[in-house]
Design a protein around this motif. Structure first.
Motif, PDB file in Angstrom:
ATOM      1  N   LYS A   1       0.819  -1.201   0.000  1.00  0.00           N
ATOM      2  CA  LYS A   1       0.000   0.000   0.000  1.00  0.00           C
ATOM      3  C   LYS A   1       0.860   1.260   0.000  1.00  0.00           C
ATOM      4  CE  LYS A   1      -4.181  -1.738   2.103  1.00  0.00           C
ATOM      5  NZ  LYS A   1      -5.143  -1.559   3.157  1.00  0.00           N
ATOM      6  N   LYS A   2       1.963   1.251   0.760  1.00  0.00           N
ATOM      7  CA  LYS A   2       2.841   2.415   0.809  1.00  0.00           C
ATOM      8  C   LYS A   2       3.465   2.685  -0.562  1.00  0.00           C
ATOM      9  CE  LYS A   2       4.034   2.381   5.659  1.00  0.00           C
ATOM     10  NZ  LYS A   2       5.096   2.331   6.639  1.00  0.00           N
ATOM     11  N   SER A   3       3.876   1.650  -1.231  1.00  0.00           N
ATOM     12  CA  SER A   3       4.482   1.799  -2.549  1.00  0.00           C
ATOM     13  C   SER A   3       3.463   2.345  -3.559  1.00  0.00           C
ATOM     14  CB  SER A   3       5.027   0.448  -3.008  1.00  0.00           C
ATOM     15  OG  SER A   3       5.509   0.539  -4.312  1.00  0.00           O
ATOM     16  N   PHE A   4       2.236   1.837  -3.490  1.00  0.00           N
ATOM     17  CA  PHE A   4       1.181   2.302  -4.389  1.00  0.00           C
ATOM     18  C   PHE A   4       0.868   3.777  -4.134  1.00  0.00           C
ATOM     19  CE2 PHE A   4      -3.363   2.834  -5.411  1.00  0.00           C
ATOM     20  CZ  PHE A   4      -3.294   2.564  -6.771  1.00  0.00           C
ATOM     21  N   ARG A   5       0.741   4.170  -2.867  1.00  0.00           N
ATOM     22  CA  ARG A   5       0.494   5.570  -2.502  1.00  0.00           C
ATOM     23  C   ARG A   5       1.629   6.472  -2.951  1.00  0.00           C
ATOM     24  NH1 ARG A   5      -1.643   5.643   3.524  1.00  0.00           N
ATOM     25  NH2 ARG A   5      -3.654   4.836   2.940  1.00  0.00           N
ATOM     26  N   LYS A   6       2.822   5.991  -2.740  1.00  0.00           N
ATOM     27  CA  LYS A   6       4.000   6.765  -3.138  1.00  0.00           C
ATOM     28  C   LYS A   6       4.016   6.984  -4.647  1.00  0.00           C
ATOM     29  CE  LYS A   6       8.955   6.854  -2.412  1.00  0.00           C
ATOM     30  NZ  LYS A   6      10.106   6.126  -1.900  1.00  0.00           N
ATOM     31  N   ASN A   7       3.656   5.964  -5.424  1.00  0.00           N
ATOM     32  CA  ASN A   7       3.605   6.085  -6.888  1.00  0.00           C
ATOM     33  C   ASN A   7       2.513   7.062  -7.323  1.00  0.00           C
ATOM     34  OD1 ASN A   7       5.725   4.370  -7.336  1.00  0.00           O
ATOM     35  ND2 ASN A   7       4.460   2.563  -7.680  1.00  0.00           N
ATOM     36  N   ILE A   8       1.370   7.018  -6.653  1.00  0.00           N
ATOM     37  CA  ILE A   8       0.265   7.937  -6.987  1.00  0.00           C
ATOM     38  C   ILE A   8       0.680   9.372  -6.687  1.00  0.00           C
ATOM     39  CG2 ILE A   8      -2.055   8.659  -6.305  1.00  0.00           C
ATOM     40  CD1 ILE A   8      -2.664   6.195  -7.533  1.00  0.00           C
ATOM     41  N   ILE A   9       1.262   9.608  -5.521  1.00  0.00           N
ATOM     42  CA  ILE A   9       1.694  10.958  -5.142  1.00  0.00           C
ATOM     43  C   ILE A   9       2.776  11.446  -6.094  1.00  0.00           C
ATOM     44  CG2 ILE A   9       2.871  12.309  -3.354  1.00  0.00           C
ATOM     45  CD1 ILE A   9       1.298  10.635  -1.296  1.00  0.00           C
ATOM     46  N   SER A  10       3.724  10.608  -6.430  1.00  0.00           N
ATOM     47  CA  SER A  10       4.791  10.985  -7.369  1.00  0.00           C
ATOM     48  C   SER A  10       4.211  11.320  -8.743  1.00  0.00           C
ATOM     49  CB  SER A  10       5.811   9.857  -7.518  1.00  0.00           C
ATOM     50  OG  SER A  10       6.467   9.613  -6.308  1.00  0.00           O
ATOM     51  N   SER A  11       3.256  10.527  -9.183  1.00  0.00           N
ATOM     52  CA  SER A  11       2.623  10.777 -10.483  1.00  0.00           C
ATOM     53  C   SER A  11       1.856  12.098 -10.482  1.00  0.00           C
ATOM     54  CB  SER A  11       1.669   9.645 -10.842  1.00  0.00           C
ATOM     55  OG  SER A  11       2.385   8.448 -11.000  1.00  0.00           O
ATOM     56  N   LEU A  12       1.139  12.389  -9.408  1.00  0.00           N
ATOM     57  CA  LEU A  12       0.399  13.645  -9.311  1.00  0.00           C
ATOM     58  C   LEU A  12       1.336  14.850  -9.285  1.00  0.00           C
ATOM     59  CD1 LEU A  12      -2.457  12.712  -6.810  1.00  0.00           C
ATOM     60  CD2 LEU A  12      -2.654  13.172  -9.264  1.00  0.00           C
ATOM     61  N   ILE A  13       2.417  14.738  -8.557  1.00  0.00           N
ATOM     62  CA  ILE A  13       3.404  15.828  -8.502  1.00  0.00           C
ATOM     63  C   ILE A  13       4.022  16.035  -9.884  1.00  0.00           C
ATOM     64  CG2 ILE A  13       5.665  16.497  -7.587  1.00  0.00           C
ATOM     65  CD1 ILE A  13       4.766  15.249  -4.912  1.00  0.00           C
ATOM     66  N   PHE A  14       4.358  14.945 -10.554  1.00  0.00           N
ATOM     67  CA  PHE A  14       4.925  15.041 -11.900  1.00  0.00           C
ATOM     68  C   PHE A  14       3.928  15.693 -12.863  1.00  0.00           C
ATOM     69  CE2 PHE A  14       5.716  13.186 -16.118  1.00  0.00           C
ATOM     70  CZ  PHE A  14       6.996  13.680 -16.325  1.00  0.00           C
ATOM     71  N   LEU A  15       2.674  15.289 -12.796  1.00  0.00           N
ATOM     72  CA  LEU A  15       1.636  15.865 -13.642  1.00  0.00           C
ATOM     73  C   LEU A  15       1.467  17.359 -13.362  1.00  0.00           C
ATOM     74  CD1 LEU A  15      -0.553  15.375 -15.773  1.00  0.00           C
ATOM     75  CD2 LEU A  15      -2.117  14.841 -13.894  1.00  0.00           C
ATOM     76  N   LEU A  16       1.468  17.732 -12.102  1.00  0.00           N
ATOM     77  CA  LEU A  16       1.354  19.138 -11.721  1.00  0.00           C
ATOM     78  C   LEU A  16       2.530  19.944 -12.264  1.00  0.00           C
ATOM     79  CD1 LEU A  16      -0.277  21.218 -10.115  1.00  0.00           C
ATOM     80  CD2 LEU A  16       1.104  20.640  -8.129  1.00  0.00           C
ATOM     81  N   LEU A  17       3.732  19.423 -12.176  1.00  0.00           N
ATOM     82  CA  LEU A  17       4.907  20.114 -12.719  1.00  0.00           C
ATOM     83  C   LEU A  17       4.804  20.283 -14.236  1.00  0.00           C
ATOM     84  CD1 LEU A  17       7.825  18.572 -10.646  1.00  0.00           C
ATOM     85  CD2 LEU A  17       7.016  20.927 -10.606  1.00  0.00           C
ATOM     86  N   ILE A  18       4.328  19.264 -14.931  1.00  0.00           N
ATOM     87  CA  ILE A  18       4.151  19.356 -16.383  1.00  0.00           C
ATOM     88  C   ILE A  18       3.146  20.446 -16.726  1.00  0.00           C
ATOM     89  CG2 ILE A  18       3.265  18.131 -18.422  1.00  0.00           C
ATOM     90  CD1 ILE A  18       6.049  17.234 -17.597  1.00  0.00           C
ATOM     91  N   ILE A  19       2.047  20.512 -15.996  1.00  0.00           N
ATOM     92  CA  ILE A  19       1.029  21.547 -16.239  1.00  0.00           C
ATOM     93  C   ILE A  19       1.609  22.937 -15.989  1.00  0.00           C
ATOM     94  CG2 ILE A  19      -1.152  22.502 -15.369  1.00  0.00           C
ATOM     95  CD1 ILE A  19      -2.051  19.561 -14.962  1.00  0.00           C
TER      96      ILE A  19
END
Length: 174
Positions: free
Chosen positions: A2-20
């Protein structure tokens, strides 16, 4: 797991926000990379009397500032002051003016526009429209103004100075 999945989701959201954010900054930069594009971009959503119709003249104040004369939607002349920002894009600082393009009873019109570069630096542009075609020279406060003409055959006079001039007469010479 669960921690790894959450970490991947948070990392993906941060990456998406930076791209925007990067896309928005790049989009703004390309729309304001030159002073005329910056003015058009700034006035594109504006529906008031200063809405841009035609660019008349661009005056270089210095390498980091421009003064643009343009015809607005009311068929009057407006003027805008723009500064180059640190990222080489242009920013509209101020827009003023409703100078009539024609006059039957005056030789010239007059405006004053203060240019605030920073907290410590202010310059002024005095100017107007030269209605009489016989006028060859204009002096304001003892200084010769520059007269420029554009493709619409509109003659604009202006004088840039660091002095806040007031109560001076415009001297006109044929």
């Amino acid at each position: 797991m669960k921690k790894s999945f959450r970490k991947n989701i948070i990392s993906s959201l941060i990456f998406l926000l930076l791209i925007i954010i990067i896309f928005n900054i790049a989009n703004y930069y390309f729309r304001t990379k030159d002073p005329i594009s910056a003015l058009k971009f700034n006035l594109s959503s504006y529906d008031g009397p200063f809405k841009l119709k035609t660019i008349l003249n661009t005056v270089d104040i210095n390498s980091n500032s421009k003064f643009i004369f343009y015809q607005n939607q009311n068929n009057a002349i407006s003027h805008a002051f723009l500064l180059k920002k640190w990222n080489r894009s242009w920013k509209v600082i101020s827009i003023r003016g409703q100078i009539p393009m024609t006059s039957s009873n005056r030789d010239t019109s007059f405006f004053k526009h203060s240019l605030n570069y920073s907290k410590n630096k202010t310059s002024y542009i005095y100017g107007g429209i030269v209605y009489d075609k016989n006028i060859n020279s204009i002096h304001f406060a003892g200084k010769q103004a520059r007269i420029i003409q554009n493709k619409k055959d509109i003659r604009i006079w202006y004088l840039k100075t660091d002095e806040n001039l007031s109560n001076y007469e415009i001297e006109i010479y044929n």
